[in-house]
Write an enzyme that holds these catalytic residues in place. Structure first.
Site, PDB file in Angstrom:
ATOM      1  N   TYR A 260       0.026 -15.034 -15.151  1.00  0.00           N
ATOM      2  CA  TYR A 260      -0.782 -14.119 -14.181  1.00  0.00           C
ATOM      3  C   TYR A 260      -2.264 -14.023 -14.139  1.00  0.00           C
ATOM      4  O   TYR A 260      -2.867 -14.072 -13.303  1.00  0.00           O
ATOM      5  CB  TYR A 260      -0.570 -12.709 -15.077  1.00  0.00           C
TER       6      TYR A 260
ATOM      7  N   SER B  99       0.679  -1.052   0.067  1.00  0.00           N
ATOM      8  CA  SER B  99      -0.058   0.142  -0.054  1.00  0.00           C
ATOM      9  C   SER B  99       0.854   1.264  -0.056  1.00  0.00           C
ATOM     10  O   SER B  99       0.337   2.292   0.395  1.00  0.00           O
ATOM     11  CB  SER B  99      -1.085  -0.089   1.021  1.00  0.00           C
TER      12      SER B  99
END
Length: 262
Positions: A154, A15
């Site tokens: 992915y 974050s």
């Protein structure tokens, strides 16, 4: 809309920048205390300082840990034994031809995108279930629904996230705990903007962005990159009691790129 997060403690993995930082910022705006996570003290400390200067002392809290590494979740639990909101945002992506992907490439992708969330959910969700309230949110991707040949590992990792989130949601019956996934589409993070500018050095950014969408996401209905704050708005709502009826869901925040009705 008041999301009433004033008493909540949230952990948002990865974050310090990008979508994760936007989510942390929005949760702070809505009253929560937020644990800011990054891999190094140099990444975490200045972000925490800046956010506390803006929102007040101890609203942003530091956590240096790499959740793609086994055992890192124990560091988190030692510093913050209980949380109310877990946002599994840590993720990595790469474009690579399927036939040149190595087993190590696959393992690394799953360690970052899948195991990080499993480790944190295993660490914190049991306490949420015992208390009868909590939020677990996986930040997946629209490619979980539209797998790409150039990103097979992915795409697979993001689809796996959806399955894990739904499995965990099945454990929440009779409680006010919810587990959901949010699926962003192409989003204007620092890294993607830099990439778009680098491959189109002669174009103004707005034109380069439109070219990128035309060439890579022509089905987009918003026909632009999403802003990180737009994704964060969705996550903050799902994290709140306003979304108490939403559980076990995969919530698309991809600008209409996925051409399905479910």
């Amino acid at each position: 809309m008041d999301l009433n997060l004033n008493t909540k403690l949230a952990l948002v993995s990865a974050s310090t920048a990008g979508i994760g930082h936007a989510i942390a910022l929005q949760l702070l705006e809505d009253g929560a205390r937020v644990i800011i996570n990054g891999r190094t003290p140099e990444a975490v400390a200045p972000v925490v300082q800046r956010l506390n200067e803006r929102f007040g002392r101890d609203r942003a809290l530091p956590l240096v840990a790499d959740f793609s590494v086994a055992g890192s979740e124990k560091l988190a639990a030692a510093e913050y034994p209980d949380i109310d909101i877990l946002v599994n945002n840590l993720g990595s992506y790469a474009l690579k031809d399927f036939f040149t992907l190595s087993e190590e490439d696959w393992k690394k992708m799953f360690e970052v995108n899948v195991w990080s969330g499993v480790r944190l959910a295993r660490t914190y969700m049991k306490g949420m279930l015992e208390r009868g309230h909590g939020r677990v949110i996986f930040i997946s991707s629209e490619v979980a629904l539209t797998p790409m040949a150039a990103m097979a590992h992915y795409s697979a990792s993001k689809a796996t996230q959806l399955s894990i989130a739904r499995s965990l949601a099945e454990l929440t019956k009779g409680t006010s705990v919810t587990v959901n996934s949010v699926l962003p589409g192409p989003t204007e993070t620092e890294s993607l903007r830099t990439f778009i500018e680098s491959v189109n050095p002669d174009l103004a950014y707005a034109d380069a962005e439109r070219k990128f969408i035309t060439e890579n996401r022509p089905s987009s209905l918003i026909y632009r990159l999403a802003k990180p704050a737009e994704v964060a708005n969705v996550v903050a709502f799902i994290a709140s009691d306003r979304a108490s009826v939403i559980n076990g869901a995969s919530i698309r925040a991809e600008g209409g790129t996925v051409q399905t009705i479910a």
